[in-house]
Scaffold this active site. Structure first.
Site, short mmCIF file in Angstrom:
data_model
loop_
_atom_site.label_atom_id
_atom_site.label_comp_id
_atom_site.label_asym_id
_atom_site.label_seq_id
_atom_site.Cartn_x
_atom_site.Cartn_y
_atom_site.Cartn_z
N SER A 106 -0.89 -8.15 6.71
CA SER A 106 -2.13 -8.62 7.32
C SER A 106 -1.91 -9.21 8.70
CB SER A 106 -2.77 -9.67 6.41
OG SER A 106 -1.89 -10.76 6.26
N THR A 107 -2.92 -9.14 9.54
CA THR A 107 -2.84 -9.70 10.89
C THR A 107 -2.60 -11.20 10.82
OG1 THR A 107 -4.15 -7.94 11.88
CG2 THR A 107 -4.18 -10.06 13.02
N GLU A 108 -3.20 -11.84 9.83
CA GLU A 108 -3.05 -13.29 9.69
C GLU A 108 -1.58 -13.69 9.50
OE1 GLU A 108 -5.12 -14.69 6.24
OE2 GLU A 108 -4.06 -16.61 6.39
N GLU A 162 6.95 2.80 14.59
CA GLU A 162 7.80 3.30 13.51
C GLU A 162 7.84 4.81 13.64
OE1 GLU A 162 5.66 1.37 10.46
OE2 GLU A 162 6.68 -0.51 10.92
N CYS A 181 -3.67 1.04 6.48
CA CYS A 181 -3.92 0.30 7.72
C CYS A 181 -4.63 1.17 8.74
CB CYS A 181 -2.61 -0.23 8.27
SG CYS A 181 -1.31 0.99 8.25
N GLU A 194 3.32 -4.40 12.25
CA GLU A 194 2.37 -3.32 11.98
C GLU A 194 1.29 -3.93 11.11
OE1 GLU A 194 0.33 -0.94 10.50
OE2 GLU A 194 1.91 0.23 9.53
N GLY A 209 0.98 -11.79 10.13
CA GLY A 209 1.68 -11.31 11.33
C GLY A 209 1.69 -12.36 12.43
N ASN A 254 0.80 -1.23 0.00
CA ASN A 254 0.00 0.00 0.00
C ASN A 254 0.83 1.28 0.00
OD1 ASN A 254 0.67 -0.85 2.57
ND2 ASN A 254 -1.20 -0.08 3.52
#
Ligand code: NAI
Ligand code: MG
Length: 492
Positions: free
Chosen positions: A249-251, A478, A304, A270, A253, A187
């Protein structure tokens, strides 16, 4: 004032006709002539190799994948597919450069390189912005005015710290941590670029590698390995990496966190978000409308921290929704390279399918849909800016990250209810609060479980300001000293 507003409102649900009926009609005089950026002053190469140890190397697999333009579906270039062997070479090159050169170099010398890179990004910003928009679909006015200046600002900011690390952490000596593996999403490709660019948007990271070459950065200090999930996983699992930074993605991550459990590797994540943008009745409504539009439609909602859940005080729901609908009808969707474009292309076919599926689920759940009445180009991946009213908190469109130009509107009656609803999510990356009362903004900000809270504005970024999440939005920051701390070892 409010009476005047109610007079001209149309009942829900909305149709294209409603917008046309009460909107001011200027005929053709509001139409913009096309204003496309020229693309003939630079060349995208037909093929890009891996950048390892300061050299361009063919991938061990011998395989390449195409990166395409999501607005035309045309192939832009072939990109090397790095595998575990390539990642190993890159980590070895990085380790060598770190031990022998970079960590031995006087800090002020390191700063010189980083300043040089920052200046080169500024000098080449036009070309970089155009390539970013071609490869990823984002409007040129965003890549030109946000991605590029911010990318340069991050290099300038960190160049400034390079020779002051000993003063950054309250008298504790800080030394660089070692080899860092960075896994980057699609992104904000250049802004986050460093190590393994995402598969749909690799081009600007490779142009950045050319800038590193021109800056004569010592070989191996930065290596760029392109590829997809397996390449990223090889980096995560490499035993000689000191730190992994992942944005995505959270998945994935969660998968990375599991893979690193029990190792000495440091990790920052993140991940996704489902930010609440809270509008109180005393907010300056027209400004809030701009903030709402910015919050959810910036970068087609592939953000995000996008303000994807609008929480509106019930008493202003009706006028606010009407103003929003009118404002959305003025958004221009189309060619990302046109300087007047507000909404570019959706980054990939896969992402478009995900957005469409979630929007379908919203309609099935009984929420009221409004999509801006804009013409959709025949080629490429597009989604008209959309919002839903009458959204239940339990609905998928209120809970899941859509990562597209789709807003869910919910209401509240009291500040306590606003806090409760805003925090009713597994995410906690960001939030926005709109009110005329500073005290109310501070009261809310203290209670919101979100890493970044904006007051009467949205999507404001600065390299000196730490950015990161709570809960399933990840951990680590960050930017700012907090961001720096993930990359240093502190003595004492
Ligand atoms: P993703 O998390 O699969 O991809 C992000 C990056 O991680 C890419 O560079 C990918 O190659 C890499 N990757 C994938 N699997 C990996 C693994 N096992 N180990 C290491 N690296 C791996 O996200 P994707 O599939 O591109 O998008 C799916 C959804 O994720 C989106 O719809 C959106 O909701 C969310 N997302 C959120 C982002 C954010 O900034 N919060 C960024 C990108 C996606
Ligand atoms: Mg692409």
């Amino acid at each position: 004032m409010s009476q005047e507003i109610t007079k001209v409102t149309a009942p829900l649900p909305f149709t294209r006709k409603d917008v046309a009926e009460h909107a001011l009609d200027f005929g053709k005089s509001w139409e913009y002539a096309p204003s496309p950026e020229a693309t003939d002053h630079f060349k995208i190469e037909p093929r890009y190799e891996l950048f390892i140890g300061g050299k361009w190397r063919t991938p061990k697999s011998g395989k390449y994948f195409a990166t395409t333009s999501p607005s035309t579906e045309e192939k832009l270039a072939d990109i090397a597919e790095g595998n575990a062997e390539d990642v190993d070479l890159a980590v070895k090159a990085a380790r060598h450069a770190y031990e022998r050169v970079w960590s031995k170099m006087r800090p002020a010398e390191r700063a010189k390189y980083i300043f040089r890179i920052a200046r080169a990004i500024q000098e080449k910003s036009r070309e970089l912005a155009i390539v970013e928009s071609m490869d990823g679909g984002k409007p040129i006015k965003e890549s030109r005015d946000v991605d590029l200046p911010l990318a340069a600002a991050h290099f300038f900011y960190h160049a400034g710290w390079a020779d002051k690390l000993d003063y950054a952490f309250h008298g504790r000596r800080a030394r660089p941590l070692g080899v860092a593996g960075q896994i980057i999403p699609w992104n904000f490709p250049l802004l986050m670029a460093a190590w393994k660019p995402a598969e749909t948007t690799p081009l600007t990271a490779l142009l950045l590698a050319k800038i590193f070459e021109e800056a004569e950065l010592p070989p191996g200090v930065v290596n760029i390995v392109t590829g997809a999930g397996e390449t990223g996983a090889a980096l995560v699992n490499h035993p000689d990496v000191d730190k992994i930074a992942f944005t995505g993605s959270t998945e994935v991550g969660k998968r990375i966190q599991r893979a690193l459990a029990g190792t000495k590797k440091r990790l920052t994540l993140e991940l996704g978000g489902k930010a609440a943008n809270v509008i109180f009745a005393d907010a300056p409504l027209d400004q809030a409308i701009e903030g709402i539009v910015q919050g959810i439609f910036f970068n087609q909602g592939h953000v995000c921290c996008a303000g994807s859940r609008l929480l509106v005080e019930e008493s202003i729901h009706e006028p606010l929704v009407r103003k929003l609908r009118d404002r959305m009808a003025t958004l221009r969707l189309g060619d990302p390279l046109d300087k007047n474009t507000d909404i570019g292309a959706i980054n990939s076919k896969m992402q478009l399918e995900k957005i469409a599926a979630l929007v379908d689920s919203g309609e099935k759940d009984g929420a009221e849909r409004f999509s801006a009445p804009c013409a959709i180009p025949s080629k490429g991946y597009w989604f008209a800016p959309t919002f839903f009213t009458g959204v239940a908190q339990s609905s998928r469109i209120a809970r899941e990250e859509i990562f597209g130009p789709v807003l869910s509107v919910l209401t509240f009656r009291t500040p306590d209810e606003a806090v409760e609803k805003a925090n009713n999510t597994m995410y906690g990356l960001s939030a926005g609060i709109w009110s005329d009362k500073g005290a109310k903004i501070f009261w809310m900000a203290q209670r919101l479980k979100a890493g970044v809270v904006w007051g009467n504005t949205y999507n404001k970024f600065d390299p000196s300001s730490p950015f990161g999440g709570y809960k399933e939005s990840g951990f680590g920051r960050e930017g700012g000293r907090q961001g720096l701390s993930a990359y240093v070892e502190l003595d004492g």
